[in-house]
Motif scaffolding. Structure first.
Motif, PDB file in Angstrom:
ATOM      1  N   SER A 263       0.883  -1.171   0.000  1.00  0.00           N
ATOM      2  CA  SER A 263       0.000   0.000   0.000  1.00  0.00           C
ATOM      3  C   SER A 263       0.914   1.212   0.000  1.00  0.00           C
ATOM      4  CB  SER A 263      -0.880   0.002   1.256  1.00  0.00           C
ATOM      5  OG  SER A 263      -0.068   0.166   2.423  1.00  0.00           O
ATOM      6  N   GLN A 264       0.366   2.390  -0.241  1.00  0.00           N
ATOM      7  CA  GLN A 264       1.198   3.588  -0.215  1.00  0.00           C
ATOM      8  C   GLN A 264       1.831   3.786   1.160  1.00  0.00           C
ATOM      9  OE1 GLN A 264      -0.957   6.991  -1.710  1.00  0.00           O
ATOM     10  NE2 GLN A 264      -1.360   6.037  -3.696  1.00  0.00           N
ATOM     11  N   GLU A 265       1.071   3.528   2.201  1.00  0.00           N
ATOM     12  CA  GLU A 265       1.606   3.689   3.558  1.00  0.00           C
ATOM     13  C   GLU A 265       2.727   2.687   3.825  1.00  0.00           C
ATOM     14  OE1 GLU A 265      -1.548   3.374   2.747  1.00  0.00           O
ATOM     15  OE2 GLU A 265      -2.304   5.411   3.148  1.00  0.00           O
ATOM     16  N   ALA A 266       2.541   1.452   3.390  1.00  0.00           N
ATOM     17  CA  ALA A 266       3.559   0.427   3.601  1.00  0.00           C
ATOM     18  C   ALA A 266       4.813   0.721   2.782  1.00  0.00           C
ATOM     19  CB  ALA A 266       3.004  -0.949   3.254  1.00  0.00           C
ATOM     20  N   PHE A 267       4.616   1.271   1.589  1.00  0.00           N
ATOM     21  CA  PHE A 267       5.767   1.615   0.746  1.00  0.00           C
ATOM     22  C   PHE A 267       6.594   2.723   1.403  1.00  0.00           C
ATOM     23  CE2 PHE A 267       7.483   3.538  -3.340  1.00  0.00           C
ATOM     24  CZ  PHE A 267       8.388   2.508  -3.568  1.00  0.00           C
ATOM     25  N   LEU A 268       5.928   3.737   1.933  1.00  0.00           N
ATOM     26  CA  LEU A 268       6.638   4.802   2.645  1.00  0.00           C
ATOM     27  C   LEU A 268       7.387   4.243   3.860  1.00  0.00           C
ATOM     28  CD1 LEU A 268       3.960   7.651   2.506  1.00  0.00           C
ATOM     29  CD2 LEU A 268       6.236   7.718   1.450  1.00  0.00           C
ATOM     30  N   GLU A 269       6.760   3.314   4.553  1.00  0.00           N
ATOM     31  CA  GLU A 269       7.400   2.701   5.717  1.00  0.00           C
ATOM     32  C   GLU A 269       8.654   1.939   5.301  1.00  0.00           C
ATOM     33  OE1 GLU A 269       8.329   1.510   9.505  1.00  0.00           O
ATOM     34  OE2 GLU A 269       6.870   3.032   8.863  1.00  0.00           O
ATOM     35  N   ALA A 270       8.560   1.204   4.194  1.00  0.00           N
ATOM     36  CA  ALA A 270       9.717   0.458   3.701  1.00  0.00           C
ATOM     37  C   ALA A 270      10.841   1.397   3.270  1.00  0.00           C
ATOM     38  CB  ALA A 270       9.297  -0.447   2.538  1.00  0.00           C
ATOM     39  N   LEU A 271      10.480   2.494   2.625  1.00  0.00           N
ATOM     40  CA  LEU A 271      11.480   3.470   2.203  1.00  0.00           C
ATOM     41  C   LEU A 271      12.161   4.125   3.398  1.00  0.00           C
ATOM     42  CD1 LEU A 271       9.524   5.240  -0.693  1.00  0.00           C
ATOM     43  CD2 LEU A 271      11.609   3.898  -0.966  1.00  0.00           C
ATOM     44  N   SER A 272      11.426   4.323   4.449  1.00  0.00           N
ATOM     45  CA  SER A 272      11.960   5.027   5.619  1.00  0.00           C
ATOM     46  C   SER A 272      13.074   4.257   6.309  1.00  0.00           C
ATOM     47  CB  SER A 272      10.840   5.323   6.624  1.00  0.00           C
ATOM     48  OG  SER A 272      10.366   4.128   7.222  1.00  0.00           O
ATOM     49  N   LYS A 273      13.218   2.969   6.015  1.00  0.00           N
ATOM     50  CA  LYS A 273      14.304   2.190   6.599  1.00  0.00           C
ATOM     51  C   LYS A 273      15.649   2.546   5.971  1.00  0.00           C
ATOM     52  CE  LYS A 273      11.246  -1.681   7.682  1.00  0.00           C
ATOM     53  NZ  LYS A 273      10.932  -3.114   7.446  1.00  0.00           N
ATOM     54  N   THR A 274      15.615   3.167   4.805  1.00  0.00           N
ATOM     55  CA  THR A 274      16.848   3.565   4.116  1.00  0.00           C
ATOM     56  C   THR A 274      16.986   5.070   4.005  1.00  0.00           C
ATOM     57  OG1 THR A 274      16.755   1.539   2.785  1.00  0.00           O
ATOM     58  CG2 THR A 274      18.177   3.309   1.974  1.00  0.00           C
ATOM     59  N   TYR A 275      15.871   5.769   3.890  1.00  0.00           N
ATOM     60  CA  TYR A 275      15.896   7.196   3.597  1.00  0.00           C
ATOM     61  C   TYR A 275      15.200   8.014   4.676  1.00  0.00           C
ATOM     62  CZ  TYR A 275      17.136   5.549  -1.047  1.00  0.00           C
ATOM     63  OH  TYR A 275      17.760   4.921  -2.100  1.00  0.00           O
ATOM     64  N   THR A 276      15.663   9.238   4.807  1.00  0.00           N
ATOM     65  CA  THR A 276      14.912  10.241   5.556  1.00  0.00           C
ATOM     66  C   THR A 276      13.868  10.809   4.594  1.00  0.00           C
ATOM     67  OG1 THR A 276      16.792  10.811   6.946  1.00  0.00           O
ATOM     68  CG2 THR A 276      15.015  12.434   6.781  1.00  0.00           C
ATOM     69  N   ILE A 277      12.611  10.738   4.984  1.00  0.00           N
ATOM     70  CA  ILE A 277      11.522  11.164   4.103  1.00  0.00           C
ATOM     71  C   ILE A 277      10.846  12.392   4.697  1.00  0.00           C
ATOM     72  CG2 ILE A 277       9.368  10.478   2.983  1.00  0.00           C
ATOM     73  CD1 ILE A 277      10.243   7.579   3.261  1.00  0.00           C
ATOM     74  N   LYS A 278      10.728  13.424   3.852  1.00  0.00           N
ATOM     75  CA  LYS A 278      10.060  14.645   4.287  1.00  0.00           C
ATOM     76  C   LYS A 278       9.024  15.060   3.245  1.00  0.00           C
ATOM     77  CE  LYS A 278      14.118  16.480   6.728  1.00  0.00           C
ATOM     78  NZ  LYS A 278      15.080  17.623   6.810  1.00  0.00           N
ATOM     79  N   PRO A 279       7.820  15.412   3.653  1.00  0.00           N
ATOM     80  CA  PRO A 279       6.861  15.984   2.695  1.00  0.00           C
ATOM     81  C   PRO A 279       7.454  17.259   2.101  1.00  0.00           C
ATOM     82  CG  PRO A 279       5.773  15.402   4.747  1.00  0.00           C
ATOM     83  CD  PRO A 279       7.246  15.301   5.008  1.00  0.00           C
TER      84      PRO A 279
END
Length: 419
Positions: A263-279
């Motif tokens: 899901s979009q939420e799960a994808f963001l969660e997976a990305l956050s393990k490698t990247y700092t994510i900011k809107p």
């Protein structure tokens, strides 16, 4: 040293250059090509994307290439295109606002490509290579330009630029965005000889744009050797040549059709393990590069993602800055996102992954995702020209579609036939 050659180009008459010239075949979809032809029946798009004139026909159908050949022949027979009587070299100038780019069109050697004197930094995609190989062989012509760079140590650029200071162009085309493309024919044998001799000290040329056109031209030359019908002209291909410090690079965007089982939420969660994510918030959708929220003081990977009607900035420290390939943003994106999360292991052939040239406005990415055609888009930061040449010099290969060079030259202002 590399070799360059003059040749008698097929060119549009001066008063038809504007209507004839078109954007390159690989920057528009079939639908966009069709719209271009409907708007302008004289467009060279009928040659380089002839499938756009045949709705419902597969782009790989042999009739597409035969139609391209016939369309080219019709343009010549009607007088829209005329072949020069004598060989020439053609200065090509692009005016894009305050930016002016000046290079020249000449032929280069297939042998130099085979001997790696014409250096590449990307591999080609199989389907596009096959397409252009068939197109060149069937039309018996180089209908598009390969963009090459050289390191200018002896004032080649200034000499070429001086040749057109007082001259009127032999052909002018202005794009819908206001970019002006001009062709100046150089026919003086002594001037041509001087340009050729100036390249005696140039050890290598570098492909900036047109890897598929170059490799496909080599494929055709090798095919014709095997068929015992090789000619001097089939052992050469057409290029526009710029000094390396007279061009610009933009990023090359990625679009992915789906994010698998995430899901979009799960994808963001997976990305956050490698990247700092900011809107990221609101962006200027008319431009083609998103500036980082904060200019980093140390080497940092930065790219921007559009998903779910929102832009995000993804960043992560560069782990191996001494590894010129692994430290590229596109390399990290391919490994950590495309492969590890989405299972896209072949960036050259996986149909889930598509590319969009870096000079297209960011609104193009947004529209494609919002329409549902793609699930997510990534906008990349540009690499430096010096980095690209360094990679080519050490024999390394960048991931596909790592660079989008400016200027983006037009097709149809010069054509080179293979006999």
């Amino acid at each position: 040293m590399v070799k360059i050659f003059s040749f008698p180009a097929i060119r549009p008459e001066a008063d038809k250059a504007g209507d004839t010239a078109s954007v390159p075949y690989d920057v528009v979809s079939t639908e966009e090509a069709r719209e271009c032809i409907e708007k302008n029946p004289l467009s060279f798009m009928k040659v380089i994307r002839s499938e756009a004139t045949m709705p419902g026909v597969s782009p790989k159908d042999p009739i597409v290439y035969e139609t391209a050949r016939k369309n080219l022949e019709n343009m010549i027979q009607s007088g829209q295109l005329i072949k020069d009587d004598e060989p020439g070299i053609y200065v090509y100038r692009v005016k894009n606002g305050e930016n002016i780019y000046t290079g020249f069109v000449a032929n280069v050697s297939v042998k130099d490509y085979e001997e790696n004197k014409i250096k590449r930094h990307e591999l080609t995609r199989y389907d596009k290579e096959e397409d252009r190989t068939t197109h060149i062989d069937t039309t018996n012509a180089n209908t598009g330009l390969v963009v090459l760079l050289y390191r200018d140590h002896d004032g080649i650029f200034h000499y070429v630029e001086s040749l057109i200071q007082e001259n009127s162009p032999d052909g002018v085309s202005k794009t819908d965005t206001g970019v002006v493309h001009e062709i100046f024919r150089i026919s003086d044998e002594k001037v041509i000889a001087k340009i050729i001799s100036m390249f005696d000290k140039v050890d290598a040329l570098y492909i900036a744009d047109g890897h598929h056109r170059a490799k496909s031209s080599v494929n055709v030359a090798q095919k014709r050797r095997g068929e015992k019908r090789s000619t001097d002209e089939s052992e050469r291909f057409m290029a526009v040549i710029f000094a390396e410090n007279r061009v610009k690079i933009h990023g090359y965007s990625r679009l992915v059709t789906d994010i698998g089982e995430y899901s979009q939420e799960a994808f963001l969660e997976a990305l956050s393990k490698t990247y700092t994510i900011k809107p990221y918030g609101e962006i200027d959708e008319t431009v083609f590069r998103i500036p980082p929220l904060k200019e980093p003081k140390e080497p940092v990977h930065v790219f921007h993602m559009y998903m779910g009607k929102k832009w995000y900035e993804l960043s992560a420290p560069v782990k191996n800055p001494e590894d010129v390939i692994a430290s590229l943003d596109v390399s990290v994106l391919q490994k950590t996102v495309m492969e590890d999360l989405l299972g896209i292991n072949d960036p050259r052939g996986d149909e889930r992954l598509q590319y969009l040239g870096g000079s297209r406005p960011l609104s193009d990415l947004k529209i494609r995702v919002d329409s549902g055609s793609f699930a997510v888009a990534f906008s990349m930061q540009p690499v430096k020209v010096e980095t690209v040449l360094k990679i080519a010099d050490i024999g390394e290969i960048m991931p596909p579609k790592s660079t989008w060079f400016e200027p983006k030259v037009l097709s149809g202002l010069t054509i080179h036939t293979l006999d």
